[in-house]
Scaffold this motif. Structure first.
Motif, PDB file in Angstrom:
ATOM      1  N   GLY A 188       0.772  -1.235   0.000  1.00 45.59           N
ATOM      2  CA  GLY A 188       0.000   0.000   0.000  1.00 45.59           C
ATOM      3  C   GLY A 188       0.801   1.282   0.000  1.00 45.59           C
ATOM      4  N   ARG A 189       2.097   1.211  -0.195  1.00 48.01           N
ATOM      5  CA  ARG A 189       2.906   2.436  -0.232  1.00 48.01           C
ATOM      6  C   ARG A 189       3.958   2.343  -1.318  1.00 48.01           C
ATOM      7  N   ARG A 190       4.425   3.474  -1.745  1.00 48.44           N
ATOM      8  CA  ARG A 190       5.481   3.564  -2.761  1.00 48.44           C
ATOM      9  C   ARG A 190       6.818   3.325  -2.070  1.00 48.44           C
ATOM     10  N   ILE A 191       7.637   2.457  -2.658  1.00 47.50           N
ATOM     11  CA  ILE A 191       8.961   2.156  -2.122  1.00 47.50           C
ATOM     12  C   ILE A 191       9.981   2.400  -3.227  1.00 47.50           C
ATOM     13  N   VAL A 192      11.008   3.178  -2.922  1.00 43.92           N
ATOM     14  CA  VAL A 192      12.098   3.453  -3.852  1.00 43.92           C
ATOM     15  C   VAL A 192      13.377   2.893  -3.230  1.00 43.92           C
ATOM     16  N   ILE A 193      14.106   2.127  -4.001  1.00 43.22           N
ATOM     17  CA  ILE A 193      15.371   1.535  -3.554  1.00 43.22           C
ATOM     18  C   ILE A 193      16.490   2.112  -4.412  1.00 43.22           C
ATOM     19  N   CYS A 194      17.541   2.609  -3.735  1.00 43.53           N
ATOM     20  CA  CYS A 194      18.686   3.153  -4.476  1.00 43.53           C
ATOM     21  C   CYS A 194      19.952   2.979  -3.654  1.00 43.53           C
ATOM     22  N   ARG A 195      21.047   3.350  -4.271  1.00 46.63           N
ATOM     23  CA  ARG A 195      22.345   3.397  -3.583  1.00 46.63           C
ATOM     24  C   ARG A 195      22.871   4.817  -3.703  1.00 46.63           C
ATOM     25  N   ASP A 196      23.442   5.298  -2.612  1.00 48.43           N
ATOM     26  CA  ASP A 196      24.016   6.641  -2.615  1.00 48.43           C
ATOM     27  C   ASP A 196      25.384   6.618  -3.297  1.00 48.43           C
ATOM     28  N   PRO A 197      26.045   7.764  -3.465  1.00 49.24           N
ATOM     29  CA  PRO A 197      27.337   7.797  -4.167  1.00 49.24           C
ATOM     30  C   PRO A 197      28.429   6.939  -3.522  1.00 49.24           C
ATOM     31  N   ALA A 198      28.287   6.617  -2.229  1.00 46.01           N
ATOM     32  CA  ALA A 198      29.267   5.746  -1.562  1.00 46.01           C
ATOM     33  C   ALA A 198      28.886   4.273  -1.668  1.00 46.01           C
ATOM     34  N   GLY A 199      27.739   3.991  -2.303  1.00 42.30           N
ATOM     35  CA  GLY A 199      27.290   2.610  -2.471  1.00 42.30           C
ATOM     36  C   GLY A 199      26.403   2.091  -1.356  1.00 42.30           C
ATOM     37  N   ASN A 200      26.095   2.925  -0.352  1.00 42.81           N
ATOM     38  CA  ASN A 200      25.219   2.520   0.745  1.00 42.81           C
ATOM     39  C   ASN A 200      23.779   2.414   0.244  1.00 42.81           C
ATOM     40  N   GLY A 201      23.047   1.408   0.704  1.00 47.66           N
ATOM     41  CA  GLY A 201      21.679   1.181   0.292  1.00 47.66           C
ATOM     42  C   GLY A 201      20.686   2.067   1.034  1.00 47.66           C
ATOM     43  N   TRP A 202      19.643   2.497   0.315  1.00 49.92           N
ATOM     44  CA  TRP A 202      18.569   3.319   0.879  1.00 49.92           C
ATOM     45  C   TRP A 202      17.226   2.778   0.446  1.00 49.92           C
ATOM     46  N   GLU A 203      16.275   2.777   1.361  1.00 51.20           N
ATOM     47  CA  GLU A 203      14.869   2.470   1.094  1.00 51.20           C
ATOM     48  C   GLU A 203      14.084   3.725   1.438  1.00 51.20           C
ATOM     49  N   LEU A 204      13.495   4.310   0.431  1.00 50.63           N
ATOM     50  CA  LEU A 204      12.738   5.570   0.586  1.00 50.63           C
ATOM     51  C   LEU A 204      11.261   5.209   0.524  1.00 50.63           C
ATOM     52  N   ARG A 205      10.564   5.435   1.630  1.00 57.36           N
ATOM     53  CA  ARG A 205       9.187   4.970   1.786  1.00 57.36           C
ATOM     54  C   ARG A 205       8.206   6.115   1.657  1.00 57.36           C
ATOM     55  N   GLY A 206       7.339   6.008   0.624  1.00 56.28           N
ATOM     56  CA  GLY A 206       6.324   7.039   0.389  1.00 56.28           C
ATOM     57  C   GLY A 206       5.170   6.919   1.337  1.00 56.28           C
TER      58      GLY A 206
END
Length: 117
Positions: A99-117
């Motif tokens: 039920g929510r938007r999820i964005v997965i990316c890596r920052d410039p250092a390669g660390n993982g991020w989960e951005l939850r809408g």
């Protein structure tokens, strides 16, 4: 009850400026001035509107974790953050989950991020 204060992420020294731009320009954090003792260690601090922080530690031997990630709630800003990721040339995947938007990316250092809408 414990309350989250900050995440400390390792970054290679040559990626520190790009990492700061990711945190400020893409995710919307603002820079904080670390205390003098932390400055001497090359620390960089960033804060969100709710007071939670991301601290960066310069690490010449930094190796990003394969599965670990930092997850943050971005709410209604999710679409704008997706646009900023695209504009910055940062690859990401996005979709709806539970039920929510999820964005997965890596920052410039390669660390993982989960951005939850």
């Amino acid at each position: 009850m414990p309350r989250f204060h900050h995440a400390n992420l390792g970054v290679p020294p040559d990626a520190a400026d790009a990492e700061a731009e990711f945190l400020v320009g893409v995710l919307g954090y603002r820079r904080l001035e670390p205390p003098p003792a932390a400055l001497g260690r090359g620390a960089r601090w960033f804060e969100a509107d709710d007071g939670t922080q991301v601290h960066l530690s310069l690490d010449p031997d930094h190796v990003p974790a394969a599965k670990a990630h930092t997850a943050i709630e971005v709410g209604a800003d999710c679409a704008a953050i997706e646009a900023r990721l695209s504009a910055a040339g940062i690859p990401f995947t996005a979709g709806d989950f539970d039920g929510r938007r999820i964005v997965i990316c890596r920052d410039p250092a390669g660390n993982g991020w989960e951005l939850r809408g």
